[in-house]
Design a protein around this motif. Sequence first.
Motif, PDB file in Angstrom:
ATOM      1  N   PHE A   1       0.865  -1.179   0.000  1.00 20.55           N
ATOM      2  CA  PHE A   1       0.000   0.000   0.000  1.00 20.55           C
ATOM      3  C   PHE A   1       0.903   1.231   0.000  1.00 20.55           C
ATOM      4  CE2 PHE A   1      -2.970  -3.190   1.441  1.00 20.55           C
ATOM      5  CZ  PHE A   1      -4.171  -2.795   0.869  1.00 20.55           C
ATOM      6  N   LEU A   2       1.072   1.831  -1.181  1.00 19.08           N
ATOM      7  CA  LEU A   2       1.987   2.943  -1.357  1.00 19.08           C
ATOM      8  C   LEU A   2       1.276   4.139  -1.965  1.00 19.08           C
ATOM      9  CD1 LEU A   2       5.044   1.052  -2.920  1.00 19.08           C
ATOM     10  CD2 LEU A   2       4.738   1.713  -0.523  1.00 19.08           C
ATOM     11  N   ALA A   3       1.868   5.299  -1.786  1.00 19.60           N
ATOM     12  CA  ALA A   3       1.366   6.519  -2.417  1.00 19.60           C
ATOM     13  C   ALA A   3       1.727   6.489  -3.894  1.00 19.60           C
ATOM     14  CB  ALA A   3       1.985   7.737  -1.753  1.00 19.60           C
ATOM     15  N   ASP A   4       0.760   6.749  -4.752  1.00 12.16           N
ATOM     16  CA  ASP A   4       1.065   6.766  -6.183  1.00 12.16           C
ATOM     17  C   ASP A   4       1.352   8.183  -6.685  1.00 12.16           C
ATOM     18  OD1 ASP A   4      -1.506   7.674  -5.956  1.00 12.16           O
ATOM     19  OD2 ASP A   4      -2.390   6.254  -7.363  1.00 12.16           O
ATOM     20  N   GLU A   5       1.010   9.185  -5.898  1.00 12.31           N
ATOM     21  CA  GLU A   5       1.334  10.571  -6.248  1.00 12.31           C
ATOM     22  C   GLU A   5       2.144  11.148  -5.090  1.00 12.31           C
ATOM     23  OE1 GLU A   5       0.885  12.085  -9.011  1.00 12.31           O
ATOM     24  OE2 GLU A   5      -0.356  10.582 -10.018  1.00 12.31           O
ATOM     25  N   ALA A   6       3.433  10.907  -5.115  1.00 10.25           N
ATOM     26  CA  ALA A   6       4.260  11.157  -3.935  1.00 10.25           C
ATOM     27  C   ALA A   6       4.209  12.602  -3.463  1.00 10.25           C
ATOM     28  CB  ALA A   6       5.708  10.765  -4.231  1.00 10.25           C
ATOM     29  N   HIS A   7       4.407  13.539  -4.345  1.00  9.28           N
ATOM     30  CA  HIS A   7       4.519  14.931  -3.929  1.00  9.28           C
ATOM     31  C   HIS A   7       3.219  15.424  -3.309  1.00  9.28           C
ATOM     32  CE1 HIS A   7       5.074  19.300  -4.203  1.00  9.28           C
ATOM     33  NE2 HIS A   7       6.362  19.048  -4.226  1.00  9.28           N
ATOM     34  N   ALA A   8       2.097  15.162  -3.998  1.00  6.31           N
ATOM     35  CA  ALA A   8       0.804  15.626  -3.498  1.00  6.31           C
ATOM     36  C   ALA A   8       0.442  14.942  -2.188  1.00  6.31           C
ATOM     37  CB  ALA A   8      -0.283  15.376  -4.546  1.00  6.31           C
ATOM     38  N   LEU A   9       0.622  13.623  -2.138  1.00  5.44           N
ATOM     39  CA  LEU A   9       0.250  12.904  -0.924  1.00  5.44           C
ATOM     40  C   LEU A   9       1.107  13.348   0.246  1.00  5.44           C
ATOM     41  CD1 LEU A   9      -1.367  10.587   0.469  1.00  5.44           C
ATOM     42  CD2 LEU A   9       0.671   9.204   0.111  1.00  5.44           C
ATOM     43  N   TRP A  10       2.399  13.516  -0.018  1.00  5.75           N
ATOM     44  CA  TRP A  10       3.286  13.901   1.078  1.00  5.75           C
ATOM     45  C   TRP A  10       2.795  15.174   1.749  1.00  5.75           C
ATOM     46  CZ3 TRP A  10       7.141  11.581   3.613  1.00  5.75           C
ATOM     47  CH2 TRP A  10       7.815  12.372   4.551  1.00  5.75           C
ATOM     48  N   HIS A  11       2.551  16.223   0.959  1.00  4.45           N
ATOM     49  CA  HIS A  11       2.154  17.495   1.559  1.00  4.45           C
ATOM     50  C   HIS A  11       0.775  17.410   2.199  1.00  4.45           C
ATOM     51  CE1 HIS A  11       5.540  19.976   0.595  1.00  4.45           C
ATOM     52  NE2 HIS A  11       5.531  19.587  -0.674  1.00  4.45           N
ATOM     53  N   ARG A  12      -0.154  16.727   1.541  1.00  2.30           N
ATOM     54  CA  ARG A  12      -1.498  16.654   2.077  1.00  2.30           C
ATOM     55  C   ARG A  12      -1.522  15.864   3.378  1.00  2.30           C
ATOM     56  NH1 ARG A  12      -5.391  12.935   0.841  1.00  2.30           N
ATOM     57  NH2 ARG A  12      -4.294  12.325  -1.039  1.00  2.30           N
ATOM     58  N   THR A  13      -0.920  14.687   3.368  1.00  2.00           N
ATOM     59  CA  THR A  13      -0.987  13.868   4.570  1.00  2.00           C
ATOM     60  C   THR A  13      -0.103  14.419   5.677  1.00  2.00           C
ATOM     61  OG1 THR A  13       0.699  12.382   3.677  1.00  2.00           O
ATOM     62  CG2 THR A  13      -1.587  11.788   3.334  1.00  2.00           C
ATOM     63  N   GLU A  14       1.012  15.035   5.322  1.00  2.00           N
ATOM     64  CA  GLU A  14       1.870  15.599   6.366  1.00  2.00           C
ATOM     65  C   GLU A  14       1.119  16.684   7.128  1.00  2.00           C
ATOM     66  OE1 GLU A  14       6.411  17.253   6.938  1.00  2.00           O
ATOM     67  OE2 GLU A  14       5.342  17.714   5.095  1.00  2.00           O
ATOM     68  N   GLU A  15       0.392  17.522   6.391  1.00  2.00           N
ATOM     69  CA  GLU A  15      -0.375  18.572   7.056  1.00  2.00           C
ATOM     70  C   GLU A  15      -1.465  17.984   7.936  1.00  2.00           C
ATOM     71  OE1 GLU A  15      -1.711  20.968   3.838  1.00  2.00           O
ATOM     72  OE2 GLU A  15       0.276  21.791   3.398  1.00  2.00           O
ATOM     73  N   GLU A  16      -2.170  16.960   7.421  1.00  2.00           N
ATOM     74  CA  GLU A  16      -3.229  16.332   8.205  1.00  2.00           C
ATOM     75  C   GLU A  16      -2.669  15.696   9.468  1.00  2.00           C
ATOM     76  OE1 GLU A  16      -5.346  13.543   5.814  1.00  2.00           O
ATOM     77  OE2 GLU A  16      -5.824  14.998   4.251  1.00  2.00           O
ATOM     78  N   LEU A  17      -1.564  14.992   9.316  1.00  2.00           N
ATOM     79  CA  LEU A  17      -0.997  14.289  10.452  1.00  2.00           C
ATOM     80  C   LEU A  17      -0.397  15.246  11.464  1.00  2.00           C
ATOM     81  CD1 LEU A  17       0.640  11.309   8.546  1.00  2.00           C
ATOM     82  CD2 LEU A  17      -1.468  11.283   9.869  1.00  2.00           C
ATOM     83  N   GLU A  18       0.167  16.330  10.988  1.00  2.00           N
ATOM     84  CA  GLU A  18       0.758  17.313  11.902  1.00  2.00           C
ATOM     85  C   GLU A  18      -0.303  17.870  12.836  1.00  2.00           C
ATOM     86  OE1 GLU A  18       3.739  21.180  11.755  1.00  2.00           O
ATOM     87  OE2 GLU A  18       2.713  20.516   9.942  1.00  2.00           O
ATOM     88  N   GLU A  19      -1.526  18.005  12.329  1.00  2.00           N
ATOM     89  CA  GLU A  19      -2.604  18.550  13.145  1.00  2.00           C
ATOM     90  C   GLU A  19      -2.890  17.679  14.363  1.00  2.00           C
ATOM     91  OE1 GLU A  19      -6.012  19.161  10.730  1.00  2.00           O
ATOM     92  OE2 GLU A  19      -5.109  20.785   9.551  1.00  2.00           O
ATOM     93  N   ILE A  20      -2.673  16.359  14.231  1.00  2.00           N
ATOM     94  CA  ILE A  20      -2.951  15.472  15.359  1.00  2.00           C
ATOM     95  C   ILE A  20      -1.662  14.947  15.989  1.00  2.00           C
ATOM     96  CG2 ILE A  20      -5.256  14.781  14.644  1.00  2.00           C
ATOM     97  CD1 ILE A  20      -4.091  12.307  13.357  1.00  2.00           C
ATOM     98  N   GLY A  21      -0.526  15.564  15.642  1.00  2.00           N
ATOM     99  CA  GLY A  21       0.723  15.264  16.316  1.00  2.00           C
ATOM    100  C   GLY A  21       1.369  13.958  15.920  1.00  2.00           C
TER     101      GLY A  21
END
Length: 237
Positions: free
Chosen positions: A46-66
């Motif tokens: 189970f991998l990200a197929d759009e690395a750049h977009a997923l990285w920024h989107r999920t990093e921001e989401e995850l940062e919100e919950i620490g």
Amino acid sequence: MGRGLPHGRPRAGSQGGTLTPEQAAGFIRANTALIAPPHVPEIVLFLADEAHALWHRTEEELEEIGLPPPFWAFAWAGGQGLARHVLDNPPLVAGKRVLDFAAGSGLVAVAAMKAGAAHVLAADIDPFCTAAVRLNAGANGVAIDFTADDLVGSAGDWDVVLAGDVFYDKAFAERLLPWFRTLRTRGADILVGDPGRAYLPKSGLERLATYEVPVTRALEDSEVKRTTVWRLEQQAF
């Protein structure tokens, strides 16, 4: 390493936030797809197929919950090279007890089981990796145990320790080397997959193989990384 895209294998994980296994599995399924890493097509993850977009989107989401960025969502060069070498050389792990240290997605752990390991423990302190390794093991029809404990310094009974992309940070490398030395002295075979990370030891390593591994330019600043599989020598360091 800071925020933004990491140019090198990230830390093994950092504790924080509250996440249930069900939430983690749901997040992974929603943000990844089953993909075969280019250098290890026998395995799907189970991998990200759009690395750049997923990285920024999920990093921001995850940062919100620490929680840490989604390092588990990518097949890093060192892990791909190490997994390739294990699959091509089954006697390295066949019938043995194996630790996949800083496992991330569990790619190397899956490869070890496919190569005939008797038992594989995947270890990573990133809270997402429990779910990621379980999902990826299931997708490949193998059984892998997992621990979220920080194993550095522990006395394990593994025959083989596999570590991909672990020499990216000076402080972390300084913790790892004495532990690896102790495990090697006790008889464990320690294999490292590394594409030229900054803190790879300059001595005490035996080169086993070198591969040209396709990677995601958005994460590695390159489309191909020359990746070497090393064995720690008995008198390493």
